[in-house]
Design an enzyme around this catalytic site. Sequence first.
Site, short mmCIF file in Angstrom:
data_model
loop_
_atom_site.label_atom_id
_atom_site.label_comp_id
_atom_site.label_asym_id
_atom_site.label_seq_id
_atom_site.Cartn_x
_atom_site.Cartn_y
_atom_site.Cartn_z
N TYR A 143 0.82 -1.21 0.00
CA TYR A 143 0.00 0.00 0.00
C TYR A 143 0.86 1.26 0.00
O TYR A 143 0.36 2.35 -0.26
CB TYR A 143 -0.96 0.02 1.20
N LYS A 193 2.81 -15.42 2.98
CA LYS A 193 2.73 -16.22 1.75
C LYS A 193 4.17 -16.58 1.41
O LYS A 193 4.70 -16.24 0.34
CB LYS A 193 2.03 -15.40 0.65
N ASP A 225 -3.74 -17.96 2.36
CA ASP A 225 -4.92 -18.60 1.76
C ASP A 225 -5.55 -19.59 2.74
O ASP A 225 -6.78 -19.67 2.89
CB ASP A 225 -4.59 -19.26 0.41
N ASP A 249 -5.67 -6.23 5.73
CA ASP A 249 -6.84 -5.50 5.23
C ASP A 249 -7.93 -6.51 4.86
O ASP A 249 -9.09 -6.39 5.26
CB ASP A 249 -6.41 -4.68 4.00
N ASP A 253 -11.52 -7.85 7.23
CA ASP A 253 -12.91 -7.76 6.75
C ASP A 253 -13.59 -9.12 6.87
O ASP A 253 -14.75 -9.22 7.26
CB ASP A 253 -12.97 -7.30 5.28
C1 IPM Z 1 -9.28 -0.18 5.76
C2 IPM Z 1 -9.66 0.35 4.40
C3 IPM Z 1 -8.49 1.14 3.86
C4 IPM Z 1 -7.29 0.23 3.83
C5 IPM Z 1 -8.72 1.77 2.49
C6 IPM Z 1 -9.98 2.60 2.45
C7 IPM Z 1 -7.52 2.57 2.03
O1 IPM Z 1 -10.00 -0.70 3.57
O2 IPM Z 1 -9.04 0.65 6.66
O3 IPM Z 1 -9.24 -1.38 5.93
O4 IPM Z 1 -7.12 -0.54 2.90
O5 IPM Z 1 -6.52 0.26 4.76
MG MG Z 2 -10.16 -2.55 4.56
#
Ligand code: IPM
Ligand code: MG
Length: 358
Positions: A143, A193, A225, A249, A253
Site C-alpha cells: 500500500y 505467503k 490462503d 486488510d 474484513d
Molecule cells: C481499511 C480500508 C483502507 C485500507 C482503504 C480505504 C484505504 O479498507 O481501513 O481497511 O485498505 O486500509
Molecule cells: Mg479494509
Amino acid sequence: MDYKIAVIRGDGIGPEIVNEAVKVMETVGAKYGHSFGFVDVLMGGCATDAVGKSYPDGTAETCKACDAVLLGAVGGPKWGSDKPAEQRPETALLAIRKDLELFTNLRPATMRKGMEDASPLKRETAEKGFDIMMVRELTGGIYFGKRDRYQTEDRGEEATDLMTYSEMEIERIGRQAFELARLRSKKVTSVDKANVLATSRLWREVMHRLAKEYPDVTYEDMLVDNCAMQIVRDPGQFDVVVTENMFGDILSDEASQVTGSIGLLPSASLGAQAPGLYEPIHGSAPDIAGQDKANPMATILSVAMMFRYSFKLAAEADAIENAVDAVLGEGWHTADIAGDPEKLVGCRKMGELIRAHI
Ligand code: IPM
Ligand code: MG
C-alpha cells in the site's frame, strides 16, 4: 483528567456515528470524572469538496497536538478511483497513518453473545465462540510501495505496485503481537505467503527470531490462503493473528463478517507515541448516510479501545464494552443485524440505549 481529542467526522455515515460516540465519551467522562475537549479536523471527501484536497495541509499537525484521534469514516462514490489522488479520501487515510507513524493496527473480532444467529457461521461453530485480535502492519508493504503505470511496446499498458518490508518494520509489528498475546491467550499466528513471496520469507525469519524471545507464547506460521479458510472453518483456534498490510486488510474484513456484522468492529491504530487513531473498520456507507440507520457500535467500541490503549482507562473501556453487550443481549439491533423487528432501532436511539447502560 483532561483529554484533547481530534475528531474526523468524514463522509457518509461518519458524522452520525461520531456524534453518538462523542456523546458516549461525555457520559463516561461525567461518570468517571474526565473531561474531553474536541477539535474538529476536516479530512476525506468532505475536505475535497471544501478545500480541493482530501488531506488538507496541517491535518497531521493538528492531530499530533491531541491525545487521540477519533475517525468516523471517509470515502464515497463521489470521490472515486477516477479522481486525482489528492482528491480521493483513501489517500488521506493512508497519509494520516504514515504521518502519525501508526504502524500497528489492532482489529479485534469477537463473537458477542446474542450474535450467533446473525453470524454466517454454522451454529455449532458460532456457539463455540471466538476472540481474535488481528494485528495488521499499517504503514508498509504494497500500500506504500512504488507504483507505476506505463505503456509497453507489445502488451498495451502495464501497471506495477511494489511490496517492500524491512526487518525493522517486521520486528516492531511482531513485537506488538507477542506482547499482546502475553496479555491474552498466549498464542500468535503469523500469516504470510512464504511459499511465493520474498517479503513473506523475510517476515517469517524475523517472526521466528522473535518467537524465541517469547517462549511462553505458542507460535505458528500460517499461509494467507489457508488462514482465509480457517477463519470460516474454525475461528476459535486463533488468538493473536499478525500479518502484513494487505493481507491484514483483507482478513480483517473477513473476520469481521463472521462476527455477524461489520458494524460491530472497532479498530485502533497505534505508533510508538501518541496520538493513536481510533475508527470503526467499516466504511462510510453512503447508501444509508443521513437516514439515522447506521450502527454506531463499532465507533463506540473504538472509543473503548481509545480509553484502554491511549489513556490506560480500563474500567471506562470495560463500562462501554459491557454496555454494548447489554444492549445486544436485550435484543436491540440496527438494520445491519438481523433480529426482532420490534427491537430495530436507528443510530441515535442505539447511542442512547448504550449511554443508558453506562
Ligand atoms: C481499511 C480500508 C483502507 C485500507 C482503504 C480505504 C484505504 O479498507 O481501513 O481497511 O485498505 O486500509
Ligand atoms: Mg479494509
